[in-house]
Design a protein around this motif. Structure first.
Motif, PDB file in Angstrom:
ATOM      1  N   CYS A  37     -18.539 -33.855  25.553  1.00 48.16           N
ATOM      2  CA  CYS A  37     -19.006 -33.426  24.220  1.00 48.16           C
ATOM      3  C   CYS A  37     -19.892 -32.179  24.313  1.00 48.16           C
ATOM      4  N   ALA A  38     -20.723 -32.106  25.333  1.00 47.91           N
ATOM      5  CA  ALA A  38     -21.567 -30.922  25.523  1.00 47.91           C
ATOM      6  C   ALA A  38     -20.709 -29.706  25.861  1.00 47.91           C
ATOM      7  N   LYS A  39     -19.721 -29.891  26.732  1.00 47.68           N
ATOM      8  CA  LYS A  39     -18.847 -28.786  27.127  1.00 47.68           C
ATOM      9  C   LYS A  39     -18.147 -28.175  25.923  1.00 47.68           C
ATOM     10  N   TRP A  40     -17.715 -29.009  24.986  1.00 46.55           N
ATOM     11  CA  TRP A  40     -16.929 -28.545  23.840  1.00 46.55           C
ATOM     12  C   TRP A  40     -17.748 -28.427  22.562  1.00 46.55           C
ATOM     13  N   ASP A  41     -19.082 -28.487  22.669  1.00 46.35           N
ATOM     14  CA  ASP A  41     -19.975 -28.341  21.517  1.00 46.35           C
ATOM     15  C   ASP A  41     -19.588 -29.278  20.374  1.00 46.35           C
ATOM     16  N   VAL A  42     -19.279 -30.518  20.709  1.00 45.84           N
ATOM     17  CA  VAL A  42     -18.929 -31.503  19.690  1.00 45.84           C
ATOM     18  C   VAL A  42     -20.193 -31.880  18.939  1.00 45.84           C
ATOM     19  N   THR A  43     -20.169 -31.702  17.637  1.00 49.56           N
ATOM     20  CA  THR A  43     -21.335 -31.985  16.811  1.00 49.56           C
ATOM     21  C   THR A  43     -21.106 -33.284  16.041  1.00 49.56           C
ATOM     22  N   HIS A 108     -13.725 -33.501   8.427  1.00 49.22           N
ATOM     23  CA  HIS A 108     -14.292 -34.838   8.568  1.00 49.22           C
ATOM     24  C   HIS A 108     -15.763 -34.770   8.203  1.00 49.22           C
ATOM     25  N   ARG A 109     -16.325 -35.915   7.955  1.00 47.33           N
ATOM     26  CA  ARG A 109     -17.763 -35.980   7.707  1.00 47.33           C
ATOM     27  C   ARG A 109     -18.488 -35.977   9.052  1.00 47.33           C
ATOM     28  N   PRO A 110     -19.676 -35.381   9.128  1.00 38.97           N
ATOM     29  CA  PRO A 110     -20.395 -35.344  10.403  1.00 38.97           C
ATOM     30  C   PRO A 110     -20.777 -36.734  10.922  1.00 38.97           C
ATOM     31  N   ASP A 111     -20.813 -37.729  10.026  1.00 37.66           N
ATOM     32  CA  ASP A 111     -21.159 -39.077  10.465  1.00 37.66           C
ATOM     33  C   ASP A 111     -19.919 -39.924  10.784  1.00 37.66           C
ATOM     34  N   ALA A 112     -18.735 -39.299  10.770  1.00 37.98           N
ATOM     35  CA  ALA A 112     -17.516 -40.013  11.159  1.00 37.98           C
ATOM     36  C   ALA A 112     -17.569 -40.319  12.653  1.00 37.98           C
ATOM     37  N   PRO A 113     -16.923 -41.392  13.082  1.00 36.69           N
ATOM     38  CA  PRO A 113     -16.909 -41.718  14.519  1.00 36.69           C
ATOM     39  C   PRO A 113     -16.334 -40.571  15.346  1.00 36.69           C
ATOM     40  N   LEU A 114     -16.809 -40.470  16.564  1.00 37.51           N
ATOM     41  CA  LEU A 114     -16.422 -39.379  17.465  1.00 37.51           C
ATOM     42  C   LEU A 114     -14.910 -39.260  17.624  1.00 37.51           C
ATOM     43  N   ALA A 115     -14.229 -40.351  17.904  1.00 34.51           N
ATOM     44  CA  ALA A 115     -12.777 -40.290  18.113  1.00 34.51           C
ATOM     45  C   ALA A 115     -12.071 -39.766  16.862  1.00 34.51           C
ATOM     46  N   ARG A 116     -12.537 -40.144  15.691  1.00 30.27           N
ATOM     47  CA  ARG A 116     -11.936 -39.645  14.448  1.00 30.27           C
ATOM     48  C   ARG A 116     -12.155 -38.146  14.324  1.00 30.27           C
ATOM     49  N   ARG A 117     -13.354 -37.674  14.654  1.00 32.36           N
ATOM     50  CA  ARG A 117     -13.626 -36.236  14.560  1.00 32.36           C
ATOM     51  C   ARG A 117     -12.767 -35.459  15.552  1.00 32.36           C
ATOM     52  N   LEU A 118     -12.632 -35.964  16.778  1.00 32.53           N
ATOM     53  CA  LEU A 118     -11.786 -35.286  17.761  1.00 32.53           C
ATOM     54  C   LEU A 118     -10.326 -35.277  17.312  1.00 32.53           C
ATOM     55  N   THR A 119      -9.876 -36.369  16.721  1.00 31.76           N
ATOM     56  CA  THR A 119      -8.506 -36.452  16.211  1.00 31.76           C
ATOM     57  C   THR A 119      -8.267 -35.415  15.130  1.00 31.76           C
ATOM     58  N   VAL A 120      -9.166 -35.344  14.181  1.00 32.15           N
ATOM     59  CA  VAL A 120      -9.004 -34.419  13.059  1.00 32.15           C
ATOM     60  C   VAL A 120      -9.079 -32.974  13.522  1.00 32.15           C
ATOM     61  N   GLU A 121     -10.001 -32.670  14.428  1.00 34.00           N
ATOM     62  CA  GLU A 121     -10.115 -31.293  14.927  1.00 34.00           C
ATOM     63  C   GLU A 121      -8.810 -30.863  15.604  1.00 34.00           C
ATOM     64  N   ALA A 122      -8.252 -31.747  16.418  1.00 38.80           N
ATOM     65  CA  ALA A 122      -6.979 -31.433  17.078  1.00 38.80           C
ATOM     66  C   ALA A 122      -5.871 -31.285  16.037  1.00 38.80           C
ATOM     67  N   ALA A 123      -5.790 -32.219  15.112  1.00 36.76           N
ATOM     68  CA  ALA A 123      -4.723 -32.173  14.099  1.00 36.76           C
ATOM     69  C   ALA A 123      -4.810 -30.914  13.250  1.00 36.76           C
ATOM     70  N   MET A 124      -6.000 -30.498  12.887  1.00 39.14           N
ATOM     71  CA  MET A 124      -6.143 -29.274  12.090  1.00 39.14           C
ATOM     72  C   MET A 124      -5.710 -28.048  12.892  1.00 39.14           C
ATOM     73  N   ALA A 125      -6.009 -28.029  14.183  1.00 39.63           N
ATOM     74  CA  ALA A 125      -5.539 -26.925  15.027  1.00 39.63           C
ATOM     75  C   ALA A 125      -4.020 -26.964  15.140  1.00 39.63           C
ATOM     76  N   PHE A 126      -3.443 -28.170  15.245  1.00 39.86           N
ATOM     77  CA  PHE A 126      -1.987 -28.301  15.285  1.00 39.86           C
ATOM     78  C   PHE A 126      -1.362 -27.747  14.002  1.00 39.86           C
ATOM     79  N   VAL A 127      -2.018 -27.971  12.863  1.00 41.06           N
ATOM     80  CA  VAL A 127      -1.538 -27.437  11.584  1.00 41.06           C
ATOM     81  C   VAL A 127      -1.429 -25.919  11.666  1.00 41.06           C
ATOM     82  N   ASP A 128      -2.468 -25.279  12.207  1.00 41.03           N
ATOM     83  CA  ASP A 128      -2.451 -23.817  12.336  1.00 41.03           C
ATOM     84  C   ASP A 128      -1.282 -23.349  13.202  1.00 41.03           C
ATOM     85  N   VAL A 129      -1.036 -24.061  14.293  1.00 41.12           N
ATOM     86  CA  VAL A 129       0.050 -23.682  15.200  1.00 41.12           C
ATOM     87  C   VAL A 129       1.405 -23.808  14.495  1.00 41.12           C
TER      88      VAL A 129
END
Length: 180
Positions: A37-43, A108-129
């Protein structure tokens, strides 16, 4: 096509997360998850529990599946899976700025669980691709003995090997074979 900084970061993070499953110890402890999480600046919210770690680990096979669909050129299945990820994660896109990053999208909301936030971040990047018609940037490492996923964000689309050093290893083997 140049992707936005946040999309590139999310894609690289997804690669790192997916490939962390290749080595059981790469993401096997809460300390390793903290470092990831620190490496990827996961907030946002962090529970620092075994359950949180297990949820993040459970995401890895889904990400690897996405890479295999993309590498096979199955855009329809890939898009279907992206939509499932977004729907299951209750994505809610919004513009944000924080920690020195200019405006970017969090879905996602900042208080969403970590796995959900990582899922959404990846999915949104996939949308761009997908929207850019760049699905061929997803691949599996070209080394015969490596199953790592690769995202080619280079301008000349030349990336064939993973971050684990397979490219250097293959080049050294070829050099030794030539020098015989």
């Amino acid at each position: 096509m140049a992707f936005t900084h946040d999309a590139q970061a999310s894609l690289r993070c997804a690669v790192d997360l997916a490939n962390s499953g290749l080595d059981e110890e790469a993401l096997g402890t809460l300390e390793a998850l903290d470092a990831f999480c620190a490496k990827w600046d996961v907030t946002g919210r962090r529970d620092h529990t075994a359950a949180e770690l297990a949820e993040v680990q459970a995401l890895r096979p889904r990400l690897v599946r996405m890479w295999h669909l993309a590498a096979a050129g199955d855009e329809t299945a890939f898009v279907g899976e992206v939509n499932v990820l977004l729907r299951e994660s209750e994505a809610l896109p919004q513009l944000v700025t924080h920690d020195g990053w200019d405006w970017h999208i969090h879905a996602h909301r900042p208080d969403a669980p970590l796995a959900r936030r990582l899922t959404v971040e990846a999915a949104m990047a996939f949308v761009d691709v997908v929207r850019a018609g760049e699905l061929d940037r997803f691949s599996i490492c070209a080394a015969d003995d490596c199953d790592a996923v690769v995202i080619d964000l280079s301008r000349n689309r030349s990336r064939k090997f993973c971050e684990a050093g397979c490219g250097n290893r293959i080049a050294a083997q070829a050099y030794r074979a030539r020098k015989g």
